[in-house]
Every structure is written in structure tokens, then in C-alpha cells.
Design an enzyme around this catalytic site. Structure first.
Site, PDB file in Angstrom:
ATOM      1  N   ILE A 100       0.827  -1.221   0.000  1.00  0.00           N
ATOM      2  CA  ILE A 100       0.000   0.000   0.000  1.00  0.00           C
ATOM      3  C   ILE A 100       0.861   1.272   0.000  1.00  0.00           C
ATOM      4  CG2 ILE A 100      -2.037  -1.067   1.023  1.00  0.00           C
ATOM      5  CD1 ILE A 100      -1.132   0.102   3.740  1.00  0.00           C
TER       6      ILE A 100
ATOM      7  N   LYS B 135       2.388  -4.828   3.455  1.00  0.00           N
ATOM      8  CA  LYS B 135       3.510  -3.898   3.638  1.00  0.00           C
ATOM      9  C   LYS B 135       3.042  -2.457   3.436  1.00  0.00           C
ATOM     10  CE  LYS B 135       6.621  -2.041   0.916  1.00  0.00           C
ATOM     11  NZ  LYS B 135       6.853  -0.710   1.514  1.00  0.00           N
TER      12      LYS B 135
ATOM     13  N   GLU C  74       7.049   3.128   3.175  1.00  0.00           N
ATOM     14  CA  GLU C  74       8.206   3.445   4.013  1.00  0.00           C
ATOM     15  C   GLU C  74       7.979   4.704   4.860  1.00  0.00           C
ATOM     16  OE1 GLU C  74      11.406   3.926   1.324  1.00  0.00           O
ATOM     17  OE2 GLU C  74      12.921   4.187   2.883  1.00  0.00           O
TER      18      GLU C  74
ATOM     19  N   THR D  58       1.848   4.121 -11.121  1.00  0.00           N
ATOM     20  CA  THR D  58       1.716   3.317 -12.349  1.00  0.00           C
ATOM     21  C   THR D  58       3.055   2.666 -12.695  1.00  0.00           C
ATOM     22  OG1 THR D  58      -0.106   4.657 -13.129  1.00  0.00           O
ATOM     23  CG2 THR D  58       1.137   3.484 -14.817  1.00  0.00           C
TER      24      THR D  58
ATOM     25  N   GLU E 153       0.560  12.731 -13.430  1.00  0.00           N
ATOM     26  CA  GLU E 153       0.078  12.813 -12.055  1.00  0.00           C
ATOM     27  C   GLU E 153       1.100  13.585 -11.213  1.00  0.00           C
ATOM     28  OE1 GLU E 153      -0.010   9.120  -9.682  1.00  0.00           O
ATOM     29  OE2 GLU E 153      -2.065   9.665  -9.152  1.00  0.00           O
TER      30      GLU E 153
HETATM   31  P1  NDP Z   1       5.283   3.774  -5.139  1.00  0.00           P
HETATM   32  O1  NDP Z   1       4.396   3.218  -6.183  1.00  0.00           O
HETATM   33  O2  NDP Z   1       6.740   3.618  -5.284  1.00  0.00           O
HETATM   34  O3  NDP Z   1       4.887   3.157  -3.712  1.00  0.00           O
HETATM   35  C1  NDP Z   1       3.749   2.382  -3.417  1.00  0.00           C
HETATM   36  C2  NDP Z   1       4.134   1.171  -2.577  1.00  0.00           C
HETATM   37  O4  NDP Z   1       4.890   0.235  -3.344  1.00  0.00           O
HETATM   38  C3  NDP Z   1       4.991   1.498  -1.372  1.00  0.00           C
HETATM   39  O5  NDP Z   1       4.673   0.636  -0.305  1.00  0.00           O
HETATM   40  C4  NDP Z   1       6.383   1.219  -1.909  1.00  0.00           C
HETATM   41  O6  NDP Z   1       7.326   1.020  -0.897  1.00  0.00           O
HETATM   42  C5  NDP Z   1       6.142  -0.029  -2.713  1.00  0.00           C
HETATM   43  N1  NDP Z   1       7.129  -0.325  -3.747  1.00  0.00           N
HETATM   44  C6  NDP Z   1       8.055   0.521  -4.300  1.00  0.00           C
HETATM   45  N2  NDP Z   1       8.762  -0.136  -5.252  1.00  0.00           N
HETATM   46  C7  NDP Z   1       8.281  -1.410  -5.301  1.00  0.00           C
HETATM   47  C8  NDP Z   1       8.589  -2.551  -6.096  1.00  0.00           C
HETATM   48  N3  NDP Z   1       9.530  -2.531  -7.043  1.00  0.00           N
HETATM   49  N4  NDP Z   1       7.886  -3.697  -5.887  1.00  0.00           N
HETATM   50  C9  NDP Z   1       6.918  -3.735  -4.965  1.00  0.00           C
HETATM   51  N5  NDP Z   1       6.588  -2.692  -4.180  1.00  0.00           N
HETATM   52  C10 NDP Z   1       7.248  -1.537  -4.355  1.00  0.00           C
HETATM   53  O7  NDP Z   1       4.942   5.297  -4.936  1.00  0.00           O
HETATM   54  P2  NDP Z   1       5.947   6.426  -4.418  1.00  0.00           P
HETATM   55  O8  NDP Z   1       5.808   6.495  -2.972  1.00  0.00           O
HETATM   56  O9  NDP Z   1       7.322   6.252  -4.939  1.00  0.00           O
HETATM   57  O10 NDP Z   1       5.337   7.706  -5.101  1.00  0.00           O
HETATM   58  C11 NDP Z   1       5.749   8.077  -6.420  1.00  0.00           C
HETATM   59  C12 NDP Z   1       4.599   8.635  -7.211  1.00  0.00           C
HETATM   60  O11 NDP Z   1       3.595   7.638  -7.315  1.00  0.00           O
HETATM   61  C13 NDP Z   1       3.883   9.796  -6.569  1.00  0.00           C
HETATM   62  O12 NDP Z   1       4.468  10.999  -6.886  1.00  0.00           O
HETATM   63  C14 NDP Z   1       2.492   9.671  -7.118  1.00  0.00           C
HETATM   64  O13 NDP Z   1       2.421  10.323  -8.354  1.00  0.00           O
HETATM   65  C15 NDP Z   1       2.322   8.204  -7.332  1.00  0.00           C
HETATM   66  N6  NDP Z   1       1.523   7.550  -6.272  1.00  0.00           N
HETATM   67  C16 NDP Z   1       0.267   7.192  -6.596  1.00  0.00           C
HETATM   68  C17 NDP Z   1      -0.532   6.603  -5.644  1.00  0.00           C
HETATM   69  C18 NDP Z   1      -1.904   6.211  -5.984  1.00  0.00           C
HETATM   70  O14 NDP Z   1      -2.664   5.860  -5.082  1.00  0.00           O
HETATM   71  N7  NDP Z   1      -2.280   6.240  -7.221  1.00  0.00           N
HETATM   72  C19 NDP Z   1      -0.079   6.376  -4.284  1.00  0.00           C
HETATM   73  C20 NDP Z   1       1.299   6.740  -4.049  1.00  0.00           C
HETATM   74  C21 NDP Z   1       2.035   7.317  -5.021  1.00  0.00           C
HETATM   75  P3  NDP Z   1       8.100   2.303  -0.308  1.00  0.00           P
HETATM   76  O15 NDP Z   1       7.118   3.395  -0.090  1.00  0.00           O
HETATM   77  O16 NDP Z   1       8.600   1.833   0.977  1.00  0.00           O
HETATM   78  O17 NDP Z   1       9.115   2.661  -1.321  1.00  0.00           O
END
Ligand code: NDP
Length: 483
Positions: free
Chosen positions: A161, A187, A190, A241, A392
């Protein structure tokens, strides 16, 4: 609009000592707190002050393996065998304990994530409890959800999430999985692990059998280890995405079931017959709710040309009244940006917007000196092809465009790689039906925005992902159906 801005509210901070945050958190595996095999911990900060709140364990591949094995054990030994009615009772219990601990959860959510206490108190926490209540009710009624077919659980679900609605997303993931008889390894992100860890404590208090819910913390590598582990039967992911695509590639060719809830760039459309003041309120809520860290945020505003000047003027007036500051203050409308990294991303988009020739307007509010902050901002003179209209931003930044005809606005609204949500503002019911049925978006609000209910499905088209969460549809992703 004439808002009286010559006075201001006295501070009304929520009492942060009403919440307990441990100085260190281990991993919640097999119903117990376990030290990480990695022996590593990382800090989680308050984004409004940059102060350290706690340190949490960083799960490595061996920890992930342990958690997935515990979930398998919980599935085989307890959860799969338990009568559905009994499973439902446990889920009801979780919902009730969330309600009992609502104040503490809201404070922790605002401290760890930066969102205003008004939102965590009145939206995130009650919505999370509602989600558990709703799915608890389904647990022993699956034969009505899938009439004349047999729905069986998949086994172990790996759930990842994001940081924008940490407790609520945990509820969206865990509740339907448990109701359908699956066990989970979740999970949190972070930057915002604390309410999910608090939820682990609630699950312990609810006395769920060991291994039914496991909550492990870590960064992207921990998420990736869950995704590629052969012991999971299902991956449910909410986030960007970009990471969604990596996950899709990783599970390709396996038997793992997958649901992805990814990004969005929602079109919010105001027609010239709309009730303008209500629409302005809806637009403000649509983009500035949760600092714009919302996948379904109404971040592309389309205004019919004849009313554009009036709407933009009223939007700017209203932006001036938004209170930006201490997330724990009950008067605050816009809190802190979730992390330094996200603030950098937003600032980069502000630069891109200006460089592309758009006109930037930001409210004149003062920002606190410490922490991560961004003023509510809007861009006018935005081109459809502009990056700030296509990508986004995930911050309090609105891109404003105009249109003349229905066909034009539908063409423009659908011209996006995303298709998660949209909004339509008009006085005419027939227009709502005509327009919304031609739009490619999973959720479309009419004369309102950002309304959620556990009984209502949520999810996207195109690069916004696939699968639905919430409602009857939300059960589908966690069952195998036999005719
Ligand atoms: P991420 O997609 O990286 O994070 C979402 C979750 O996936 C977190 O728990 C993250 O862990 C985890 N994750 C990261 N890399 C992997 C991987 N390779 N395999 C499996 N899980 C993984 O979003 P970000 O926090 O990096 O945000 C970046 C951008 O994403 C934002 O600027 C926004 O535009 C978009 N975003 C969109 C969301 C939505 O609901 N549509 C939500 C959040 C972000 P960890 O956080 O510990 O890195």
C-alpha cells in the site's frame, strides 16, 4: 466572493500525548512482534516538523519468507477451516476496536503522514472502520454474493500500500481478503508505517489466530520480495503506475492473481449551467483534499469558456481562505507534504508548468519554516498536451483548461493515459447521463467529488490499473469461482 479574511481562528491543536508511539517497532509475524532477521531499522519522520517519530524494522527477503510462511500456516491451520460466521466475528471485532481507538489512530495518521487531523479524524479512520464492518457482513454470505457458484479463497495475499491513506488502504486490502477466507502479508509505505503497525496491535487485541494477518515494514525492495515470492497466491497493489508495471511484469507467467490500483489525472468538468459556488467548493475539495495526494484527485479542471473567468476568480478567492499549517490543528485545511522526496517532485512540476507557458497562481499564505510544505496552487493557460495536464503531480496543484462544446470536453477528458475518476457539474440530470456514459473513468461523481462508501466499487481503466476494491466487486479479487 467576498470572504471576510480580516480575522483568523485561534489555534486548536489536538493533544498529541493522547497517542502512544513506541520508539521502535518490530515486524508483526505469526501474531507476534518479531525482531527483523535483517537486523536493520529505519526512521519514520513527522513531515510537518522533520522530527523523528520512531524507527521501524526493515524486512529483508528472509523476513518476507518468514511472514509468508506464517500466513500459509495461518491459512491451512485456522482460517480456511474456520466457519465463515466465526471469521466474520473477528472482522467485526477489528472494526469495533478501530472505533474505540479512533482518536489515537487519527493523531498518529496526522503525525506520520502530514494530513490535517480533521481529515484523519473525520474521514480516514471512520472510513477504515466502516470498511471492516462492511466486509465482516459479507463473510458468511458469499453464496449470496456469488449465487449458484462456489467461491473459494485463494490462499495467501501479498498486499502493498502507498503513503497517502495508510490506515484506510490497509483496511481496503485486509478486510475483503479476510472476509473471503484468505490470510495476508501487508507492507505499508516506508514513510507512513505507523498506523498499519497500530493496526497490527489491534489485530493482536482482537485475538486473530496467529499468521492470519502479518504486517511487515520496509522499502520498495521488501515490496518486490513479496511480489516475487512463490508462496503468495495473490498480489494487491496500490501506488504509482510505474511500480504497478514492474509488478505486472514480475507476476506475468505465474498463477498469482493480481489487482492494481494506480495513478490518475481526473477531469473535473464544469458546464455553464452548473451551480457555480457549489462547483467551486467541489473543485477545492477535489484537488486540495489530503494535499492533493489522492489518486482520484480532480487535478484537471475543464471549465466551459463562458464561465471560465468567473470560476477562476472564485477559485482564487477561495484558495486564499484555505488554512495551511500544523496538521494537528483542527482548523487546518492543508497539512504537510508527505515527504521531502514528494515535495521535490511537486516543485519540479511547478517548474515544468511555468516553462511550458502556463500561468501559475498560488495562495499568499505563510508556510512554516520547518517541514515540507506547498501552497495551494493553480495553473491557467494550460495546453491539453502540457505535462501538467497529462501527468500525475500528486500535490496541491490544479491545472485549469477550458472548452466550448460537449464533444470537445469528452474528447479532452478521455485523452489521458489514466482513467480512474472524473467529476461533472451541471444543473441537468440528462446531461449528467449523456456525458458520464461517454467517459472512460472508473468512478464519476456528479455535482460532488471525493465521496466514498465501502459498498461502492473503486478502480480504474487504462494505466489506472484493473480490478475493483470496495463493494461486492471487491470480493472478486480474492476468490476463485467454480460454477
Ligand atoms: P510507489 O508506487 O513507489 O509506492 C507504493 C508502494 O509500493 C509502497 O509501499 C512502496 O514502498 C512499494 N514499492 C516501491 N517499489 C516497489 C517494487 N519494485 N515492488 C513492490 N513494491 C514496491 O509510490 P511512491 O511512494 O514512490 O510515489 C511516487 C509517485 O507515485 C507519486 O508521486 C504519485 O504520483 C504516485 N503515487 C500514486 C498513488 C496512488 O494511489 N495512485 C499512491 C502513491 C504514489 P516504499 O514506499 O517503501 O518505497
Amino acid at each position: 466572493m467576498n470572504f471576510d479574511t480580516s480575522w483568523s481562528y485561534a489555534p486548536a491543536p489536538e493533544n498529541k500525548t493522547a497517542a502512544t508511539i513506541n520508539s521502535q517497532y518490530d515486524l508483526f509475524i505469526g501474531g507476534q512482534w518479531q525482531k527483523p532477521l535483517s537486523k536493520k531499522y529505519f526512521d519514520t519522520l513527522n513531515p510537518a516538523t522533520e522530527e523523528k517519530l520512531s524507527e521501524v524494522a526493515e524486512a529483508n527477503e528472509a523476513d518476507v519468507d518468514k511472514a509468508i510462511k506464517a500466513a500459509r500456516n495461518g491459512y491451512e491451520k485456522w482460517w480456511k477451516r474456520m466457519p465463515a460466521r466465526e471469521r466474520g466475528k473477528y472482522i467485526f471485532r477489528i472494526a469495533r476496536i478501530i472505533q474505540e481507538q479512533a482518536r489515537e489512530l487519527a493523531i498518529i495518521e496526522s503525525l506520520d503522514g502530514g494530513k490535517p487531523i480533521r481529515e484523519s479524524r473525520d474521514f480516514d479512520v471512520p472510513a477504515a472502520a466502516n470498511h471492516f464492518f462492511y466486509y465482516a457482513g459479507w463473510a458468511d454470505k458469499l453464496e449470496y454474493a456469488f449465487p449458484n457458484r462456489q467461491a473459494s479463497p485463494l490462499g495467501v495475499a501479498g498486499q502493498i500500500i502507498p503513503w497517502n491513506f495508510p490506515l484506510l488502504m490497509a483496511a481496503w486490502k485486509i478486510a475483503p481478503a479476510l472476509a473471503t477466507g484468505n490470510t495476508v502479508v501487508l507492507k505499508p509505505a516506508e514513510t507512513t508505517p505507523l498506523t498499519a503497525l497500530k493496526l497490527a496491535g489491534i489485530i493482536q487485541e482482537a485475538d486473530l489466530p496467529p499468521g492470519v494477518v502479518n504486517i511487515i515494514t520496509g522499502a520498495g525492495a521488501t515490496g518486490a520480495a513479496i511480489v516475487k515470492h512463490p508462496g503468495v497466491n495473490k498480489i494487491a497493489f496500490t501506488g504509482s503506475t510505474e511500480v504497478g508495471k514492474i509488478i505486472q511484469r514480475s507476476v506475468a507467467g505465474t498463477n498469482k492473481k493480481l489487482t492494481l490500483e494506480l495513478g490518475g489525472k481526473a477531469a473535473n468538468i464544469i458546464f455553464d449551467d452548473a451551480p457555480i459556488d457549489q462547483a467551486v467548493e467541489g473543485v477545492i475539495n477535489g484537488i486540495y483534499f489530503n494535499q492533493g495526494h489522492v489518486c482520484c484527485a480532480g487535478s484537471r479542471l475543464y471549465i466551459q469558456e463562458s464561465i471560465a473567468d468567473e470560476v477562476i476568480r472564485k477559485l482564487k478567492d477561495r484558495m486564499e481562505t484555505l488554512i495551511v499549517g500544523d496538521p494537528l490543528d483542527k482548523n487546518t485545511d492543508i497539512g504537510a507534504i508527505n515527504s521531502k522526496q514528494q515535495l521535490e517532485t511537486i516543485n519540479e512540476y511547478l517548474k515544468i508548468g511555468r516553462k511550458e507557458g502556463a500561468e501559475m497562481y498560488e495562495s499568499s499564505c505563510r508556510l512554516p519554516r520547518k517541514g515540507f510544505w506547498c501552497r495551494p496552487t493553480l495553473f491557467t493557460n494550460v495546453a491539453q498536451s502540457s505535462r501538467i495536464a497529462q501527468e500525475e503531480i500528486f500535490g496541491p496543484v490544479l491545472s485549469v483548461l477550458t472548452f466550448r462544446t460537449d464533444d470537445e470536453v469528452i474528447e479532452k477528458a478521455n485523452n489521458s493515459p489514466y482513467g480512474l475518476s472524473a467529476g461533472v457539474w451541471t444543473d441537468k440530470g440528462s446531461k449528467i447521463f449523456n456525458i458520464t456514459k461517454r467517459m472512460r473513468a472508473g468512478v464519476i461523481w456528479a455535482n460532488t467529488f471525493n465521496k466514498f462508501d465501502p459498498s461502492s466499487p473503486f478502480g480504474g481503466y487504462k494505466e489506472s490499473g484493473f480490478g475493483r476494491e470496495g463493494g461486492l466487486h471487491g470480493l472478486r479479487g480474492y476468490v476463485e469461482i467454480k460454477v
